[in-house]
Design a protein around this motif. Structure first.
Motif, PDB file in Angstrom:
ATOM      1  N   ASN A  12       0.794  -1.243   0.000  1.00 54.43           N
ATOM      2  CA  ASN A  12       0.000   0.000   0.000  1.00 54.43           C
ATOM      3  C   ASN A  12       0.821   1.286   0.000  1.00 54.43           C
ATOM      4  OD1 ASN A  12      -2.797  -1.214   0.390  1.00 54.43           O
ATOM      5  ND2 ASN A  12      -1.725  -2.075   2.162  1.00 54.43           N
ATOM      6  N   PHE A  13       2.081   1.211   0.415  1.00 53.59           N
ATOM      7  CA  PHE A  13       2.882   2.435   0.533  1.00 53.59           C
ATOM      8  C   PHE A  13       4.276   2.239  -0.058  1.00 53.59           C
ATOM      9  CE2 PHE A  13      -0.040   2.369   4.179  1.00 53.59           C
ATOM     10  CZ  PHE A  13      -0.777   3.518   3.921  1.00 53.59           C
ATOM     11  N   GLN A  14       4.324   1.590  -1.198  1.00 55.06           N
ATOM     12  CA  GLN A  14       5.618   1.324  -1.822  1.00 55.06           C
ATOM     13  C   GLN A  14       6.359   2.615  -2.156  1.00 55.06           C
ATOM     14  OE1 GLN A  14       5.343  -1.268  -5.216  1.00 55.06           O
ATOM     15  NE2 GLN A  14       7.482  -1.884  -5.116  1.00 55.06           N
ATOM     16  N   PHE A  15       5.591   3.703  -2.358  1.00 56.48           N
ATOM     17  CA  PHE A  15       6.201   4.987  -2.712  1.00 56.48           C
ATOM     18  C   PHE A  15       7.056   5.565  -1.582  1.00 56.48           C
ATOM     19  CE2 PHE A  15       1.914   5.753  -1.106  1.00 56.48           C
ATOM     20  CZ  PHE A  15       2.133   6.699  -0.115  1.00 56.48           C
ATOM     21  N   LEU A  16       6.939   5.007  -0.353  1.00 54.83           N
ATOM     22  CA  LEU A  16       7.754   5.503   0.758  1.00 54.83           C
ATOM     23  C   LEU A  16       9.198   5.022   0.681  1.00 54.83           C
ATOM     24  CD1 LEU A  16       5.359   5.103   3.844  1.00 54.83           C
ATOM     25  CD2 LEU A  16       5.970   7.206   2.647  1.00 54.83           C
ATOM     26  N   SER A  17       9.424   3.968  -0.104  1.00 50.55           N
ATOM     27  CA  SER A  17      10.767   3.421  -0.218  1.00 50.55           C
ATOM     28  C   SER A  17      11.731   4.475  -0.791  1.00 50.55           C
ATOM     29  CB  SER A  17      10.749   2.179  -1.121  1.00 50.55           C
ATOM     30  OG  SER A  17      12.048   1.640  -1.251  1.00 50.55           O
ATOM     31  N   GLY A  18      12.816   4.694  -0.073  1.00 49.69           N
ATOM     32  CA  GLY A  18      13.816   5.663  -0.515  1.00 49.69           C
ATOM     33  C   GLY A  18      13.472   7.102  -0.180  1.00 49.69           C
ATOM     34  N   LYS A  19      12.290   7.339   0.399  1.00 47.68           N
ATOM     35  CA  LYS A  19      11.886   8.696   0.764  1.00 47.68           C
ATOM     36  C   LYS A  19      12.373   9.056   2.165  1.00 47.68           C
ATOM     37  CE  LYS A  19       9.559   9.376  -3.039  1.00 47.68           C
ATOM     38  NZ  LYS A  19      10.040  10.321  -4.058  1.00 47.68           N
ATOM     39  N   LYS A  20      12.416  10.345   2.417  1.00 47.73           N
ATOM     40  CA  LYS A  20      12.795  10.846   3.734  1.00 47.73           C
ATOM     41  C   LYS A  20      11.506  11.107   4.512  1.00 47.73           C
ATOM     42  CE  LYS A  20      15.641  14.478   5.841  1.00 47.73           C
ATOM     43  NZ  LYS A  20      16.332  15.764   5.608  1.00 47.73           N
ATOM     44  N   ILE A  21      11.287  10.328   5.572  1.00 48.85           N
ATOM     45  CA  ILE A  21       9.999  10.396   6.265  1.00 48.85           C
ATOM     46  C   ILE A  21      10.165  10.873   7.708  1.00 48.85           C
ATOM     47  CG2 ILE A  21       8.869   8.702   4.788  1.00 48.85           C
ATOM     48  CD1 ILE A  21       9.369   6.584   6.841  1.00 48.85           C
ATOM     49  N   LEU A  22       9.190  11.649   8.154  1.00 48.77           N
ATOM     50  CA  LEU A  22       9.189  12.232   9.491  1.00 48.77           C
ATOM     51  C   LEU A  22       8.117  11.536  10.321  1.00 48.77           C
ATOM     52  CD1 LEU A  22      10.487  14.577  11.140  1.00 48.77           C
ATOM     53  CD2 LEU A  22       8.587  16.014  10.361  1.00 48.77           C
ATOM     54  N   LEU A  23       8.492  10.980  11.460  1.00 50.99           N
ATOM     55  CA  LEU A  23       7.573  10.234  12.310  1.00 50.99           C
ATOM     56  C   LEU A  23       7.101  11.113  13.461  1.00 50.99           C
ATOM     57  CD1 LEU A  23       9.515   6.827  12.496  1.00 50.99           C
ATOM     58  CD2 LEU A  23       7.842   7.580  10.797  1.00 50.99           C
ATOM     59  N   ALA A  24       5.788  11.369  13.512  1.00 48.07           N
ATOM     60  CA  ALA A  24       5.214  12.145  14.615  1.00 48.07           C
ATOM     61  C   ALA A  24       5.231  11.263  15.857  1.00 48.07           C
ATOM     62  CB  ALA A  24       3.800  12.577  14.264  1.00 48.07           C
ATOM     63  N   THR A  25       5.981  11.679  16.870  1.00 49.37           N
ATOM     64  CA  THR A  25       6.249  10.812  18.022  1.00 49.37           C
ATOM     65  C   THR A  25       5.932  11.537  19.323  1.00 49.37           C
ATOM     66  OG1 THR A  25       8.062   9.834  16.738  1.00 49.37           O
ATOM     67  CG2 THR A  25       8.000   9.344  19.102  1.00 49.37           C
ATOM     68  N   SER A  26       4.919  11.040  20.017  1.00 52.96           N
ATOM     69  CA  SER A  26       4.530  11.640  21.296  1.00 52.96           C
ATOM     70  C   SER A  26       5.332  11.079  22.451  1.00 52.96           C
ATOM     71  CB  SER A  26       3.045  11.379  21.553  1.00 52.96           C
ATOM     72  OG  SER A  26       2.819   9.984  21.733  1.00 52.96           O
TER      73      SER A  26
END
Length: 436
Positions: A12-26
Motif C-alpha cells: 500500500n505504501f511502496q512509494f515511501l521506499s527511498g523517501k525521507k519520512i518524518l515520524l510524529a512521536t509523542s
C-alpha cells in the motif's frame, strides 16, 4: 507484526521506499512502536515531537524521553513547544482543536524546511473505530463514517490496519519503552469514555468486531466514492460557474428525487452548517439568503447564487479628475476625447464633455436614486425600477456602480446612459467612457 507491517508497506505504501519520512512521536506506546518498526526496516527517518505544555512536568518528561531515545539511536529529532491553552483562548477553539492545528502546521513547516517527503502518524484501527463512534454519536454525513484516511496529502497513517492489541503485543515482545499519558486514564473526554467503556463492550459481543467494522467501513468508503461521482455528474447539469459565483438552477434541482443530498454535497466545503435553513431557501421568496463564515447563498427567482461575502459599503466613493485618463478601482474605466461617435453599447458611452462637472464620482446606487434614461426624452426613472426591468439579482444590484456628475447620474455602468449628457449637434467636445 514486523513481517505483516513490511508486507503492508510494500502493498500500500511502496512509494515511501527511498523517501525521507518524518515520524510524529509523542513518546506513547503507539508512536514508539511505529518508530521501532521503521528502524527495523531501514527507512530514512526523523522524529518530530510536540510539547503542548498541557500536563505540567509530565509534558517535559515526554519531551526528554523522546529526545534521549532519538540521541541514543542516532535519529534526527525536531522538538517544539506550544502554549496550547493560550492559542485555544485566542482563537476560541477547544484545546484538542488547538493542539491539532498547531502540530499539523508545524509538521508541514518541517516538511518544507528540513526537506522531508512525508509525515507519518501512529493512528491504528482502534483509533479509527473511536473516531467513527464519536462522529456517529454527534450526527454526521456519510463522509464522517468513512473513518480516518490512510493518506491525506503528505500525511500518511501506515498503522490503521493494526489493532491496539497487536501494537501492545509487539511492544512487549521487543521490550519497547514508552511514556504513559495520564490524561488517557480520565473519562473527561468523549474519546476516552468510548475507549474505556463502549469499545470493550463491542469486542465482548463480537471478538472479531474490528475485522467486521473494517469491512463495513470499506463498503462505506466505496459508497462515498459513488456519491461523489454522482454529485459531480449532476452538478454539471444543474450548476453554472462564472468567476467566483456559482448559480444553481432550481427548476432542474427540484426535479431530482433527493435534491437536499446534492445540495449538501455541493455546499459543505463552503462552511455552511444551517442545513434546514438552506433547504427551506429553495422554496422561499426571492431575495432571501443564508451566510456561512465566508460565503452567501442567495435565492434569486429560479436560482440559488453562491458567492463570497462582499459587504458593500454604500458610502464608498471614488473621485475622477478632469485630466484623468483611466480608473482601475473599483472598475476599469478609460476616458478618451474623440472626434466622432460610434454605436453606444453597454460597455461604452459617448457624452458631451462640456456638460460634465468635475470631479466625477463613482459610487454605489442608493434607494431613491433616479435618472433620465437615454432616448426617453427627459422622462425620469428610478434606478431600482431599471434593475427590476433588467431582472438583476440582489448580488448584481449590490455590485452596480453609478458614474455621477455633481448629483446627476451620467451612467449606470454597464446598463444605461443618462439622456442629459448625450451628444447633440452643438456638442464641441466628445468624451468616450469605456468599461474595460
Amino acid at each position: 507484526m514486523l513481517q505483516k507491517f513490511k508486507n503492508h508497506l510494500l502493498l500500500n505504501f511502496q512509494f515511501l521506499s527511498g523517501k525521507k519520512i518524518l515520524l510524529a512521536t509523542s513518546g506513547g506506546k503507539d508512536s514508539m512502536v511505529m518508530v521501532h518498526l521503521f528502524q527495523q526496516l531501514d527507512y530514512k527517518i526523523g522524529i518530530a515531537h510536540c510539547n503542548f505544555q498541557l500536563r505540567g512536568m509530565e509534558s517535559f518528561g515526554d519531551q526528554n524521553f523522546v529526545q534521549e531515545y532519538a540521541s541514543a539511536n542516532d535519529i534526527p529529532v525536531f522538538i517544539t513547544q506550544f502554549d496550547t491553552k493560550a492559542f485555544a483562548e485566542d482563537y476560541k477553539v477547544s484545546t484538542q482543536v488547538a493542539a491539532r492545528e498547531l502540530r499539523y502546521n508545524w509538521f508541514y513547516e518541517l516538511l518544507e524546511t528540513e526537506k522531508f517527503d512525508y509525515i507519518l502518524t501512529a493512528h491504528h484501527a482502534d483509533d479509527n473505530l473511536e473516531t467513527f463512534l464519536i462522529n456517529l454519536s454527534r450526527g454526521t454525513g456519510l463522509e464522517g463514517l468513512t473513518g480516518i484516511p490512510e493518506q491525506n496529502d503528505k500525511v500518511i497513517r501506515p498503522l490503521l490496519a493494526f489493532s491496539q492489541e497487536e501494537m501492545e503485543e509487539y511492544a512487549k515482545l521487543n521490550n519497547i519503552q514508552w511514556r504513559e499519558d495520564s490524561s488517557n486514564a480520565s473519562d473527561k473526554y468523549l474519546r476516552n469514555k468510548i475507549r474505556h467503556h463502549l469499545v470493550p463492550m463491542l469486542k465482548e459481543l463480537n471478538p472479531n468486531f474490528l475485522s467486521s467494522f473494517h469491512k463495513t467501513q470499506t463498503y462505506l468508503q466505496e459508497a462515498q466514492v459513488m456519491v461523489e461521482d454522482a454529485s459531480i455528474m449532476i452538478y454539471q447539469q444543474v450548476a453554472k460557474q462564472e468567476e467566483d459565483t456559482i448559480c444553481f438552477d432550481l427548476k432542474k434541482l427540484k426535479k431530482l428525487p433527493n435534491y437536499k443530498s446534492y445540495l449538501y454535497q455541493w455546499l459543505k466545503e463552503f462552511g455552511f452548517s444551517a442545513w434546514d435553513d438552506i433547504y427551506d431557501l429553495v422554496e422561499s421568496q426571492s431575495g432571501k439568503y443564508i451566510f456561512s463564515p465566508e460565503y452567501r447563498l442567495l435565492k434569486d427567482r429560479d436560482s440559488l447564487i453562491l458567492s463570497p461575502i462582499n459587504f458593500v459599503n454604500e458610502k464608498e466613493e471614488y473621485s475622477i479628475d478632469e485630466n484623468q485618463k483611466e480608473v482601475n478601482i473599483p472598475l476599469n474605466l478609460t476616458f478618451c476625447k474623440v472626434a466622432d461617435i460610434s454605436l453606444t453599447t453597454n460597455s461604452a458611452i459617448f457624452v458631451d464633455a462640456d456638460k460634465l462637472q468635475f470631479p466625477l464620482v463613482l459610487r454605489h446606487w442608493n434607494e431613491g436614486d433616479s435618472f433620465q434614461p437615454f432616448g426617453m426624452n427627459g422622462k425620469s426613472k428610478k434606478v431600482s425600477k431599471l434593475f427590476k426591468d433588467e431582472k438583476l439579482s440582489l448580488l448584481e444590484k449590490e455590485n452596480s456602480w453609478l458614474l455621477c456628475s455633481n448629483e446627476d447620474i451620467v451612467w449606470i455602468i454597464g446598463l444605461r446612459q443618462d439622456e442629459r449628457f448625450r451628444i447633440e449637434n452643438t456638442t464641441k467636445n466628445i468624451l468616450k467612457i469605456q468599461l474595460e
